[in-house]
Write a protein that holds these residues in place. Structure first.
Motif, PDB file in Angstrom:
ATOM      1  N   TRP A 172       0.824  -1.205   0.000  1.00  0.00           N
ATOM      2  CA  TRP A 172       0.000   0.000   0.000  1.00  0.00           C
ATOM      3  C   TRP A 172       0.857   1.254   0.000  1.00  0.00           C
ATOM      4  O   TRP A 172       0.457   2.270  -0.568  1.00  0.00           O
ATOM      5  CB  TRP A 172      -0.954  -0.006   1.187  1.00  0.00           C
ATOM      6  N   GLN A 185       1.413   2.005  -3.502  1.00  0.00           N
ATOM      7  CA  GLN A 185       0.211   2.376  -4.243  1.00  0.00           C
ATOM      8  C   GLN A 185      -0.386   3.714  -3.817  1.00  0.00           C
ATOM      9  O   GLN A 185      -1.101   4.342  -4.598  1.00  0.00           O
ATOM     10  CB  GLN A 185      -0.855   1.284  -4.090  1.00  0.00           C
ATOM     11  N   ILE A 188      -7.894   3.337   4.036  1.00  0.00           N
ATOM     12  CA  ILE A 188      -7.621   2.484   2.868  1.00  0.00           C
ATOM     13  C   ILE A 188      -8.240   1.106   3.093  1.00  0.00           C
ATOM     14  O   ILE A 188      -8.906   0.558   2.204  1.00  0.00           O
ATOM     15  CB  ILE A 188      -6.107   2.374   2.601  1.00  0.00           C
ATOM     16  N   ASP A 189      -8.051   0.555   4.279  1.00  0.00           N
ATOM     17  CA  ASP A 189      -8.597  -0.760   4.599  1.00  0.00           C
ATOM     18  C   ASP A 189     -10.123  -0.763   4.474  1.00  0.00           C
ATOM     19  O   ASP A 189     -10.716  -1.679   3.904  1.00  0.00           O
ATOM     20  CB  ASP A 189      -8.179  -1.168   6.016  1.00  0.00           C
ATOM     21  N   LEU A 207      -8.090  -0.795  -5.783  1.00  0.00           N
ATOM     22  CA  LEU A 207      -7.020   0.104  -5.340  1.00  0.00           C
ATOM     23  C   LEU A 207      -7.082   1.429  -6.092  1.00  0.00           C
ATOM     24  O   LEU A 207      -6.936   2.489  -5.495  1.00  0.00           O
ATOM     25  CB  LEU A 207      -5.648  -0.545  -5.503  1.00  0.00           C
ATOM     26  N   GLN A 245      -7.689   5.018  -4.459  1.00  0.00           N
ATOM     27  CA  GLN A 245      -6.774   6.141  -4.715  1.00  0.00           C
ATOM     28  C   GLN A 245      -7.569   7.374  -5.136  1.00  0.00           C
ATOM     29  O   GLN A 245      -7.316   8.481  -4.665  1.00  0.00           O
ATOM     30  CB  GLN A 245      -5.765   5.765  -5.817  1.00  0.00           C
TER      31      GLN A 245
END
Length: 139
Positions: A34, A37, A63-64, A74, A78
């Motif tokens: 991560w 990313q 994010i999780d 992903l 983002q």
């Protein structure tokens, strides 16, 4: 979801990748991936070890949530984080927000104030900034 740390450290303490992994239930290799990313995720690196700040942990939790609970890819996560950062104050690093909110105040000036006292005006402004940061993180 808030990370559950049972190590006895202060809430604002730096955490190792192992501590963060255990608290969030996310494998260490996923956390490292991560970082590649999500450019805004930049834990401190000292002597080859990663140390996560509270704002890094909050970002990891977001994010999780986006990827593992809300079903984002992903790239979608983002974009969602980018959109969130484009709104005033939300998702910004607290130092950047503080600089935007109070460019006329300098922590160094307060620390070096004669007598070592922090002027009441600075304390009042810092409390206001802290409140604004808390609201931005909740958004």
């Amino acid at each position: 979801m808030r990370a559950k740390f049972t190590d006895g450290k202060d809430e604002g303490a730096l955490r190792t990748i192992g501590e963060v992994s255990a608290a969030l239930g996310i494998k260490t290799h996923v956390l490292r991936y991560w970082e590649q990313q999500f450019p805004t995720l930049q834990p401190l690196k000292r002597s080859g070890r990663r140390y996560y700040r509270p704002e890094d942990i909050a970002l990891l939790e977001t994010i999780d949530r986006l990827v593992n609970r809300d079903g984002y890819t992903l790239k979608g996560a983002q974009q969602a984080l980018k959109d969130r950062r484009d709104t005033p104050l939300a998702g910004q690093h607290p130092d950047h927000v503080a600089a935007e909110l109070a460019p006329e105040l300098s922590v160094d000036d307060a620390v070096t104030h004669p007598g070592g006292e922090v002027p009441a005006q600075v304390i009042t402004r810092l409390k206001s900034i802290r409140s604004t940061l808390a609201q931005a993180l909740e958004a």
